[in-house]
Design an enzyme around this catalytic site. Structure first.
Site, PDB file in Angstrom:
ATOM      1  N   HIS A 106      46.712  90.648  15.397  1.00 12.05           N
ATOM      2  CA  HIS A 106      46.442  92.088  15.420  1.00 12.05           C
ATOM      3  C   HIS A 106      46.262  92.676  14.031  1.00 12.05           C
ATOM      4  CE1 HIS A 106      47.007  92.795  19.767  1.00 12.05           C
ATOM      5  NE2 HIS A 106      47.799  91.740  19.672  1.00 12.05           N
ATOM      6  N   HIS A 130      57.192  80.310  23.291  1.00 11.02           N
ATOM      7  CA  HIS A 130      56.257  80.864  22.319  1.00 11.02           C
ATOM      8  C   HIS A 130      56.785  80.598  20.904  1.00 11.02           C
ATOM      9  CE1 HIS A 130      52.793  83.219  21.257  1.00 11.02           C
ATOM     10  NE2 HIS A 130      52.612  83.635  22.494  1.00 11.02           N
ATOM     11  N   ASP A 156      45.402  84.899  28.684  1.00  5.49           N
ATOM     12  CA  ASP A 156      44.681  84.008  29.591  1.00  5.49           C
ATOM     13  C   ASP A 156      45.643  83.382  30.600  1.00  5.49           C
ATOM     14  OD1 ASP A 156      41.766  83.453  28.409  1.00  5.49           O
ATOM     15  OD2 ASP A 156      43.151  83.657  26.731  1.00  5.49           O
TER      16      ASP A 156
END
Length: 421
Positions: free
Chosen positions: A17, A104, A347
């Site tokens: 980002h 993650h 996704d």
């Protein structure tokens, strides 16, 4: 770190980002015709928002050439490539202030650096792969024009749905699968929303991805890639074998969990009498000259860590995307228990969009190896000819210098044949 390659060196930058992502590419030969359109093709195949089975993040990923070209031709100097991030939503990631997302990179980046990007996956995000794809698209163009190299990847499995002809009991790999590896084109791959070029299997994969998405869940899968017309002799003993560098490249892609070359794990279940790759006389598809070929290519085009001129093919496994909207019991950073339902746009399955990433990383590896091999050939060609070496050291009918450079005529050097005075 954030660099890959020795002679064709790629350095990527950017987080998920931040204002932009991109790369610096060093080692691009001068004189290659190159425009932004050449690079955009693969970036458009990688970009998010292509269909309703990928992330809804809307990015066109338009590339901007910053340096290294003039009048549409490469100068041999570093090429700068930039892609703006436009559809950032950092507020979607407020929960990561409290929770490390399961499976993650939130916790591991904190463990490494003591701080992390406050939104998205930071450098662990798939946005980082934009730089790789752009650099690989340049490598692809050079390899195609200089050697006729073709690189095609396709989705081989999604969850438990897999191509039906990969395995046969009596063969190391099934004939239909090998025929697909030999002949499939990108056009055929891109006809299917899943990028699996087998229509019936693609439909089942699509259904499985939609079902996972409806449950706020995700699926993993695998991508097969084939490199055609790569020159023989690529790969560096003993630690930079071609398959070792390919594995390094592929396992550096986000979400990858496995790599296998040629017959892979399945090949380990067969005896050597069935798995060996006998040689036969054949023709080099690039030059039309007689050469040795193999009859089965279970080796995946690589023997002893060096390419043998056959198709190089391998398979890469991708885990299910870690960020899902489904509620998951987990721990907060302070160790207390909680329930996390991640927000954001992700996704449900990464493998359809991973196809161009695998292709371009393969191109970067081959490009790096080509530059290294041709540097070796060039300096070898400057030496005086050698004579009276044992015949076992050179290729039959070739000069010693020609043998040193893999039997290819180096042009400027007219060496004596072995045994001639």
């Amino acid at each position: 770190m954030s660099s890959f390659g020795n002679n064709y060196r790629v350095h990527t930058y950017g987080e998920s980002h931040c204002k932009s992502v991109g790369c610096i590419v060093d080692g691009v030969p001068p004189g290659l015709r190159l425009t932004e359109e050449d690079i955009q093709i693969q970036l458009s195949r990688r970009r998010p928002g292509q269909s309703d089975i990928t992330t809804a993040r809307s990015e066109f990923d338009t590339v901007h050439l910053q340096s290294g070209t003039e009048h549409g031709v490469t100068l041999g100097t570093p090429i700068g490539l930039l892609v703006h991030n436009k559809d950032q939503r950092p507020h979607d990631y407020a929960e990561t202030d409290l929770y490390p997302r399961p499976s993650h990179a939130d916790y591991t980046y904190l463990a490494k650096y003591g701080l992390k990007a406050s939104s998205g996956g930071g450098r662990a995000s798939a946005r980082e792969t934009i730089g790789r794809v752009a650099a690989g698209a340049i490598a692809e163009k050079y390899l195609k024009e200089a050697f006729g190299v073709e690189i095609v990847a396709f989705v081989a499995s999604v969850g438990k749905v897999t191509l039906p002809f990969q395995d046969e009991e009596d063969e190391v790999l099934g004939k239909e699968y090998m025929d697909l590896v030999k002949s499939v084109s990108r056009e055929e791959v891109d006809k299917e929303i899943t990028r699996c070029p087998h229509k019936e299997t693609s439909k089942k994969m699509e259904e499985a991805i939609r079902a996972a998405k409806a449950k706020d869940d995700s699926l993993g899968g695998s991508v097969t890639c084939v490199i055609r017309n790569a020159p023989a002799g690529l790969g560096e003993p003993a630690f930079d074998k071609l398959e070792a560098v390919l594995a390094h490249a592929m396992l550096s892609i986000p979400s990858t969990k496995s790599f296998e070359i040629g017959s892979g794990i399945r090949g380990t279940t067969f005896p050597g009498s069935q798995h060996n790759d006998p040689f036969t006389e054949g023709v080099d598809p690039r030059t039309g000259e007689k050469t040795l070929r193999t009859t089965t290519n279970w080796s995946g085009g690589i023997q002893g860590g060096i390419s043998n001129g056959e198709d190089i093919y391998f398979r890469v496994g991708f885990k299910p995307p870690a960020t899902i909207a489904q509620e998951q019991p987990t721990a907060r950073y302070d160790g207390s228990s909680g329930v996390l339902a991640a927000k954001g746009r992700h996704d449900p399955c990464v493998v359809p969009r991973a196809v161009p990433i695998v292709e371009t990383m393969a191109a970067i590896v081959v490009m790096d190896m080509v530059l290294q091999q041709h540097a070796r050939k060039s300096v070898a060609s400057l030496l005086p000819p050698l004579t009276h070496l044992p015949p076992t050291m050179v290729l039959p009918g070739k000069s010693t210098v020609q043998a040193v450079v893999n039997g290819e005529d180096v042009g400027a050097v007219q060496s004596q044949k072995v045994g001639e005075e």
